[in-house]
Design an enzyme around this catalytic site. Structure first.
Site, PDB file in Angstrom:
ATOM      1  N   GLY A 158       0.823  -1.212   0.000  1.00  0.00           N
ATOM      2  CA  GLY A 158       0.000   0.000   0.000  1.00  0.00           C
ATOM      3  C   GLY A 158       0.856   1.260   0.000  1.00  0.00           C
ATOM      4  O   GLY A 158       0.494   2.272  -0.613  1.00  0.00           O
ATOM      5  N   ARG A 190      -2.453  10.806  20.476  1.00  0.00           N
ATOM      6  CA  ARG A 190      -1.624  11.553  19.535  1.00  0.00           C
ATOM      7  C   ARG A 190      -2.463  12.558  18.743  1.00  0.00           C
ATOM      8  O   ARG A 190      -1.946  13.603  18.325  1.00  0.00           O
ATOM      9  CB  ARG A 190      -0.902  10.592  18.587  1.00  0.00           C
ATOM     10  CG  ARG A 190       0.117   9.701  19.298  1.00  0.00           C
ATOM     11  CD  ARG A 190       0.787   8.731  18.335  1.00  0.00           C
ATOM     12  NE  ARG A 190       1.772   9.380  17.491  1.00  0.00           N
ATOM     13  CZ  ARG A 190       3.066   9.519  17.796  1.00  0.00           C
ATOM     14  NH1 ARG A 190       3.525   9.082  18.963  1.00  0.00           N
ATOM     15  NH2 ARG A 190       3.893  10.110  16.954  1.00  0.00           N
ATOM     16  N   GLU A 308      11.547  11.271  19.027  1.00  0.00           N
ATOM     17  CA  GLU A 308      10.923  11.085  17.719  1.00  0.00           C
ATOM     18  C   GLU A 308      11.273  12.257  16.815  1.00  0.00           C
ATOM     19  O   GLU A 308      11.511  13.376  17.287  1.00  0.00           O
ATOM     20  CB  GLU A 308       9.394  10.992  17.843  1.00  0.00           C
ATOM     21  CG  GLU A 308       8.887   9.803  18.627  1.00  0.00           C
ATOM     22  CD  GLU A 308       7.360   9.747  18.643  1.00  0.00           C
ATOM     23  OE1 GLU A 308       6.738  10.195  17.646  1.00  0.00           O
ATOM     24  OE2 GLU A 308       6.792   9.283  19.648  1.00  0.00           O
TER      25      GLU A 308
END
Length: 363
Positions: A158, A190, A308
């Site tokens: 995908g 989130r 992150e």
């Protein structure tokens, strides 16, 4: 005559000395009596050997015939009393050490005459000599920092069809991922967390990347920890079913060169889980760069495992430079999937990325 007869009865006829001469013994004396005087003969008996008990000729043995000490007049130096340091080369320790010489003082390599001929006054020294401070710092090449996005191998087709990685809150989704690593509560957290305060985008509007292949969230999956941030599908999957999509900060920066200010500010860096209440964000280009350098500089800290890097909205698949897999079988499967796309990054087998931190340290 009677005494002479008695004496002749007690004396053996002959004795052999060290010089192998046979001589009559002295009346009334034994060989041990002769040795006690330091020689094998006495005065008046020149026929005996001149050797001492040490085997040296008479007068040559310092033990048996010691010489009298010479009389030394007071204040007169003799050759034997010369100072030990008189003929010795000057010690290098007598010269001043370069480490102890201050600026403005005499040059330690010159003689004392030169130093005294041209004295340097304190006023002149303080007026002309200034301390030099080095402003050079170690250059940290942040561009070489790798960024890691972990996904399931069933999601790879995908991603290739869309040509990009999409953020969770993106409107460009046609089909959601087959295997979602985040649990429903984690996705909701989130979506509620804001990157730069009020009226800013949520964390879910960014594509997340780890800054370390040993990220704590990934390590929780490897150790089968009951981490609520991970979905049941992620927990039930095998470790080798996941793949690493790897790129670099430089690759991302070069792709955004020449873009407008909004695109330049579309990268954020965190010092922990982006949905955490105590996590700090570097959302502006300057603060993001500063936080990334701080994370890289502290090699003893584990913060980089929790940090992150967030890319807004989407991340083009053509920026992926490396795909990391667990074994050869998965590598062949990934290569077959990539064969249908235009961009074919290198696929490598790197087992340490698929072992927990404790297991990797033991290898």
């Amino acid at each position: 005559m009677r005494n002479r007869a008695k004496c002749s009865q007690r004396i053996p006829p002959t004795v052999t000395t060290r010089s192998e001469m046979t001589v009559p013994l002295i009346c009334g004396l034994r060989a041990s009596d002769l040795k006690s005087v330091g020689a094998t003969h006495t005065r008046g008996f020149s026929s005996l050997s001149d050797e001492c008990i040490h085997g040296l000729e008479g007068g040559l043995c310092a033990s048996c015939f010691p010489k009298a000490a010479p009389d030394i007049a007071p204040g007169v130096a003799t050759r034997g009393s010369r100072s030990k340091s008189a003929g010795r080369a000057p010690s290098l320790r007598s010269s001043p050490s370069p480490l102890t010489v201050t600026l403005g003082g005499p040059n330690p390599t010159l003689g004392a005459r030169t130093a005294t001929a041209k004295p340097i006054t304190e006023a002149k020294a303080t007026g002309t000599v200034k301390p030099v401070r080095s402003t050079r710092t170690a250059h940290d090449n942040v561009g070489e920092q790798r960024i890691y996005h972990v996904t399931h191998i069933r999601n790879l087709a995908g991603i290739l069809n869309s040509g990009r990685l999409l953020a969770d809150a993106s409107d460009a989704w046609i089909a959601r991922p087959i295997v979602d690593l985040s649990s429903a509560p984690q996705r909701a957290a989130r979506r509620a967390a804001l990157v730069a305060g009020d009226d800013s985008a949520s964390v879910a509007s960014y594509v997340p990347f780890f800054l370390s292949p040993n990220a704590r969230l990934w390590d929780s999956l490897l150790t089968a920890s009951n981490d609520p941030r991970l979905s049941p599908e992620a927990h039930s999957s095998e470790t080798y079913d996941f793949v690493f999509l790897v790129s670099t900060v430089k690759k991302l920066h070069d792709a955004r060169t020449g873009a407008d200010d909004n695109a330049a500010a579309a990268v954020a860096v965190t010092n922990g889980d982006a949905a955490g209440a105590l996590t700090r964000f570097g959302a502006a280009p300057e603060t993001a760069d500063r936080m990334l350098r701080s994370l890289r500089a502290d090699v003893e800290s584990q913060k980089i495992r929790e940090a992150e890097l967030l890319v807004t909205e989407q991340f083009p698949f053509e920026l992926v430079t490396l795909v990391g897999v667990a074994n050869d079988k998965v590598r062949d499967a990934v290569r077959a999937i990539l064969a249908t796309g235009a961009h074919k990054p290198k696929v490598v087998v790197y087992p340490p990325w698929f072992h927990a931190v404790e297991d990797t340290a033991a290898l």
